[in-house]
Design an enzyme around this catalytic site. Structure first.
Site, PDB file in Angstrom:
ATOM      1  CD  GLU A   1     -27.465  43.919   5.603  1.00  0.00           C
ATOM      2  OE1 GLU A   1     -26.496  44.674   5.786  1.00  0.00           O
ATOM      3  OE2 GLU A   1     -27.593  43.245   4.575  1.00  0.00           O
TER       4      GLU A   1
ATOM      5  CB  CYS B   1     -11.337  43.625 -12.136  1.00  0.00           C
ATOM      6  SG  CYS B   1     -11.185  45.401 -12.188  1.00  0.00           S
TER       7      CYS B   1
ATOM      8  CD  GLU C   1     -26.235  46.783  -1.033  1.00  0.00           C
ATOM      9  OE1 GLU C   1     -25.060  46.763  -1.417  1.00  0.00           O
ATOM     10  OE2 GLU C   1     -26.667  45.999  -0.176  1.00  0.00           O
TER      11      GLU C   1
ATOM     12  CE  LYS D   1     -22.026  38.880  -3.356  1.00  0.00           C
ATOM     13  NZ  LYS D   1     -23.026  39.505  -2.480  1.00  0.00           N
TER      14      LYS D   1
ATOM     15  CG  ASN E   1      -9.027  41.517  -9.525  1.00  0.00           C
ATOM     16  OD1 ASN E   1      -9.285  40.539  -8.855  1.00  0.00           O
ATOM     17  ND2 ASN E   1      -9.380  42.715  -9.140  1.00  0.00           N
ATOM     18  N   GLY E   2      -6.781  44.279  -9.530  1.00  0.00           N
ATOM     19  CA  GLY E   2      -5.975  44.770  -8.407  1.00  0.00           C
ATOM     20  C   GLY E   2      -5.513  46.194  -8.684  1.00  0.00           C
TER      21      GLY E   2
ATOM     22  CE  LYS F   1     -28.257  44.274   1.209  1.00  0.00           C
ATOM     23  NZ  LYS F   1     -27.262  43.782   2.099  1.00  0.00           N
TER      24      LYS F   1
ATOM     25  CD1 TRP G   1     -16.937  48.287  -9.461  1.00  0.00           C
ATOM     26  CD2 TRP G   1     -15.000  48.866  -8.529  1.00  0.00           C
ATOM     27  NE1 TRP G   1     -17.205  49.166  -8.449  1.00  0.00           N
ATOM     28  CE2 TRP G   1     -16.041  49.544  -7.858  1.00  0.00           C
ATOM     29  CE3 TRP G   1     -13.691  49.089  -8.108  1.00  0.00           C
ATOM     30  CZ2 TRP G   1     -15.811  50.415  -6.795  1.00  0.00           C
ATOM     31  CZ3 TRP G   1     -13.459  49.965  -7.060  1.00  0.00           C
ATOM     32  CH2 TRP G   1     -14.517  50.613  -6.411  1.00  0.00           C
TER      33      TRP G   1
ATOM     34  CG  HIS H   1     -29.593  61.991  21.498  1.00  0.00           C
ATOM     35  ND1 HIS H   1     -29.605  62.778  22.626  1.00  0.00           N
ATOM     36  CD2 HIS H   1     -29.982  60.752  21.900  1.00  0.00           C
ATOM     37  CE1 HIS H   1     -29.960  62.025  23.674  1.00  0.00           C
ATOM     38  NE2 HIS H   1     -30.196  60.797  23.248  1.00  0.00           N
TER      39      HIS H   1
ATOM     40  NE  ARG I   1     -13.670  39.093  -9.223  1.00  0.00           N
ATOM     41  CZ  ARG I   1     -13.234  38.696  -8.037  1.00  0.00           C
ATOM     42  NH1 ARG I   1     -13.897  37.781  -7.380  1.00  0.00           N
ATOM     43  NH2 ARG I   1     -12.137  39.191  -7.522  1.00  0.00           N
TER      44      ARG I   1
HETATM   45  C1  F6R Z   1     -23.735  44.887   0.768  1.00  0.00           C
HETATM   46  C2  F6R Z   1     -22.536  44.111   0.530  1.00  0.00           C
HETATM   47  C3  F6R Z   1     -21.241  44.679   0.940  1.00  0.00           C
HETATM   48  C4  F6R Z   1     -20.321  43.570   1.459  1.00  0.00           C
HETATM   49  C5  F6R Z   1     -18.917  44.140   1.730  1.00  0.00           C
HETATM   50  C6  F6R Z   1     -18.008  43.103   2.334  1.00  0.00           C
HETATM   51  O1  F6R Z   1     -24.877  44.212   0.366  1.00  0.00           O
HETATM   52  O2  F6R Z   1     -22.588  43.035  -0.013  1.00  0.00           O
HETATM   53  O3  F6R Z   1     -21.388  45.689   1.868  1.00  0.00           O
HETATM   54  O4  F6R Z   1     -20.866  43.047   2.629  1.00  0.00           O
HETATM   55  O5  F6R Z   1     -18.375  44.583   0.523  1.00  0.00           O
HETATM   56  O6  F6R Z   1     -17.857  42.001   1.504  1.00  0.00           O
HETATM   57  P1  F6R Z   1     -17.336  40.630   2.035  1.00  0.00           P
HETATM   58  O7  F6R Z   1     -18.326  40.090   2.978  1.00  0.00           O
HETATM   59  O8  F6R Z   1     -17.181  39.774   0.807  1.00  0.00           O
HETATM   60  O9  F6R Z   1     -16.025  40.901   2.706  1.00  0.00           O
END
Ligand code: F6R
Length: 614
Positions: free
Chosen positions: A487, A2, A494, A609, A101-102, A491, A75, A510, A27
């Site tokens: 990773e 949010c 998501e 994010k 937000n929260g 990517k 969100w 395995h 956000r």
């Molecule tokens: C994936 C991504 C998330 C963040 C995770 C942690 O692309 O961006 O998996 O890495 O939400 O976020 P931070 O680094 O802000 O604590």
């Protein structure tokens, strides 16, 4: 999660708030809303499900005249994304509007008590409880809005950043923070508030980051005042923002994600600047230099993080163990905080978070500090909560990351972990000077090597067309390349919503090997390192089962080139630096597959994010 924004001043309130919401949309984008108080004291609230652009269409024919306003992009946590659950929420008598937000953990208890007093609720949100509670206290005590907010917040358990405005009061915003970010921008005759500084960076560089438990009283024509919950006044600490407006725009790229992938040569340059000196022979990390004894005496390092930052942490484990000979554990912050952790004063906890606001990582930091461990933060967002809560730390300096899928922050985090490992190894004498100098020299070349790898862009775009309609992917790697595989898989899933699994290549035998057939492509990260011979046999095992293979190999590789269906070459470099380079083709591959599928790569469904809820 949010985003909230508020404005009081003589500018166009609606336009400033909408522009601010667009900046904060990373956000959350389940719904958006705005509350405006007109100069004559009328309160109008407009909301719409979905992205901010829906709110703009909804507002197109409305009266948007205003002296003060607050806005929100959501969100969803409590209650589905809908118009009615969208913020701002207002009190039953329509006097107050609030954005939040929260999460309010004790909302049920508060709601039941308010219902007993005859309050009715219209949404399923915890936020509506807060605004009704404030109004209830205000009416009961016949007090000022700030006193009612203070009183209400004393009863609340949970995390919040809130802003409240009042009908008949076009001159005031009350805001408060507990565990969710809130920053106030002080301009000339105007004041802004927002979840981060991006909505107001073009209007002012003077920012005040609220601390937990602080309440801000923002009044037109008066200096900002901060109070604590016990009504004592709090000191105002104005910081100067370093962010620039061009960092918040796409700069000619179709998406922030692509812009951020292509920014990596310069973000890595910024990350390295001043830290690798004397041509690579010396590594300077202030947070290590200032805490030499801590690092010299560390018996163990525990890395806590979430998502992509956790993947960077896994690479950190390989780096620190091999260079510094200190045992390292890597924990998901969300598990660590509830795992009854065992820590003592000789342990170092490294918390990694791009946003610096991830709720679980922040909680892990607080637990670690309460247990006497020394906590070192690695973050991108200057002034965010994690750098403020840690004993020491290091910024990655890659600039604001707007695309929800993390790219440049990941390479920045891995770079900082590499530099930190070298700095500690230098201090402890666990790596020879010549070795440090050799790695240091290569680090200085990394930005140029990344530029070279980015030239694979057109090939990867074409390659993506072959694989766009696969339903499952396997990503395999060993050693340093195993977290890169994780990773790469993250990517892809998501942003393209294709199922992908990252696996240590040898573990494949395995279980996951059963999945391999002509329909299931494998992406294998196989640079020439000390595990090269081993991964060659893993590549052969996949091929023998009829799977197709995209392999990331070192330039000049001839063995895997003859087995894999497609190879993407990366330059030769010391093994410990390969993750920064080998991850880049995977970022591009996921980007193009998602684009081919018509997905919104900057705002993938269900994601946000900054994850400021548990
Ligand atoms: C994936 C991504 C998330 C963040 C995770 C942690 O692309 O961006 O998996 O890495 O939400 O976020 P931070 O680094 O802000 O604590």
């Amino acid at each position: 999660m949010c985003g909230i924004v508020g404005y009081i001043g003589s500018g166009n309130v609606y336009e400033i708030l909408i522009k601010g919401l667009h900046r904060l949309e990373y956000r959350g984008y389940d719904s958006a809303g705005i509350a405006l108080v007109s100069p004559s004291g009328k309160l109008n609230v407009f909301k719409a499900k979905g992205k901010v652009e829906n709110l703009e269409s909804f507002c197109a024919d409305k009266n948007l005249e205003a002296s003060v306003g607050i806005a929100h992009t959501r969100w969803a946590t409590h209650g589905e994304p809908s118009d009615v659950n969208a913020h701002p929420h207002f009190s039953e008598d329509g006097n107050l509007a609030l954005v939040h937000n929260g999460t309010i953990e004790n909302y049920k208890v508060l709601k039941d008590a308010l219902m007993e007093h005859g309050c009715t609720f219209h949404s399923e949100t915890d936020t509506e409880v807060l605004v009704q509670l404030i109004e209830f206290i205000k009416l009961k005590n016949d007090c000022e809005l700030v006193d009612a907010v203070m009183e209400a917040l004393k009863q609340v358990v949970g995390a919040y950043a809130i802003a409240v405005i009042e009908k008949n009061n076009p001159d005031t915003i009350i805001a408060a923070r507990q565990s969710s970010p809130l920053v106030i921008g002080i301009g000339e005759d105007e004041t802004f508030l927002a979840s981060d500084a991006t909505p107001f960076v073009e209007y002012t560089k003077d920012a005040v980051y609220l601390k937990d438990g602080e309440i801000a009283v923002i009044k037109r024509g008066e200096p900002l005042k901060l109070f604590n919950l016990d009504n004592s006044e709090s000191k105002i600490d104005v910081k100067t923002l370093e962010m620039s407006i061009s960092q918040l725009e796409k700069g000619g790229y179709p998406h922030f994600m692509l812009k951020e992938i292509f920014e990596q040569p310069s973000t890595l340059r910024d990350c390295i600047r001043g830290r690798v000196v004397e041509g690579g022979r010396k590594i300077n990390i202030t947070g290590v230099n200032d805490n030499k004894e801590r690092f010299l005496n560390a018996k163990r390092i525990v890395i806590v993080a979430c998502g992509t930052s956790w993947h960077a942490g896994l690479i950190g484990k390989y780096l620190i163990q091999s260079m510094c000979r200190i045992p390292v554990e890597v924990e998901y912050a969300s598990e660590f905080r509830y795992s009854d952790p065992v820590l003592d004063k000789d342990d170092i906890v490294i918390a990694i978070s791009q946003s610096g606001e991830t709720a679980d990582t922040l909680a892990a930091v607080k637990i670690a500090r309460s247990m006497g461990a020394f906590v070192f933060g690695i973050s991108n967002a200057v002034g965010s909560s994690i750098p403020r809560e840690t004993d020491s730390g290091c910024y990655i300096h890659v600039g604001p990351e707007i695309g929800v899928a993390s790219t440049k922050a990941f390479t920045g985090q891995v770079m900082v972990l590499t530099l930190l490992s070298l700095a500690v190894a230098q201090l402890k004498g666990t790596l020879e000077h010549e070795k440090i100098a050799e790695i240091g020299k290569h680090i200085l070349k990394i930005p140029t090597l990344v530029e070279r790898v980015l030239k694979l862009n057109n090939r990867i775009e074409r390659l993506s067309l072959i694989y766009t309609y696969a339903h499952n992917f396997l990503y395999l790697g060993r050693g340093y390349s195993y977290p890169v595989a994780l990773e790469g898989a993250l990517k892809l899933k998501e942003i393209s919503y294709i199922h992908a699994e990252g696996y240590p290549a040898a573990e494949m035998k395995h279980g996951p090997i059963a999945l391999i057939d002509a329909e299931m492509p494998s992406v294998i990260i196989a640079p020439r390192d000390h595990l090269y011979e081993k991964i060659v046999s893993n590549v052969q095992q996949v091929k023998a089962r009829g799977g197709s293979i995209i392999a990331i190999v070192t330039e000049g590789d001839s063995v895997i080139r003859n087995i894999a269906d497609h190879v993407l070459d990366i330059p030769e470099m010391p093994e410990c630096l390969t993750p920064i380079i080998s991850t880049i083709p995977l970022q591009l591959l996921s980007y193009y597959i998602a684009i081919n599928k018509g997905k919104n790569v900057d705002m993938p469904r269900n994601l946000a994010k900054s994850v400021t809820v548990e």
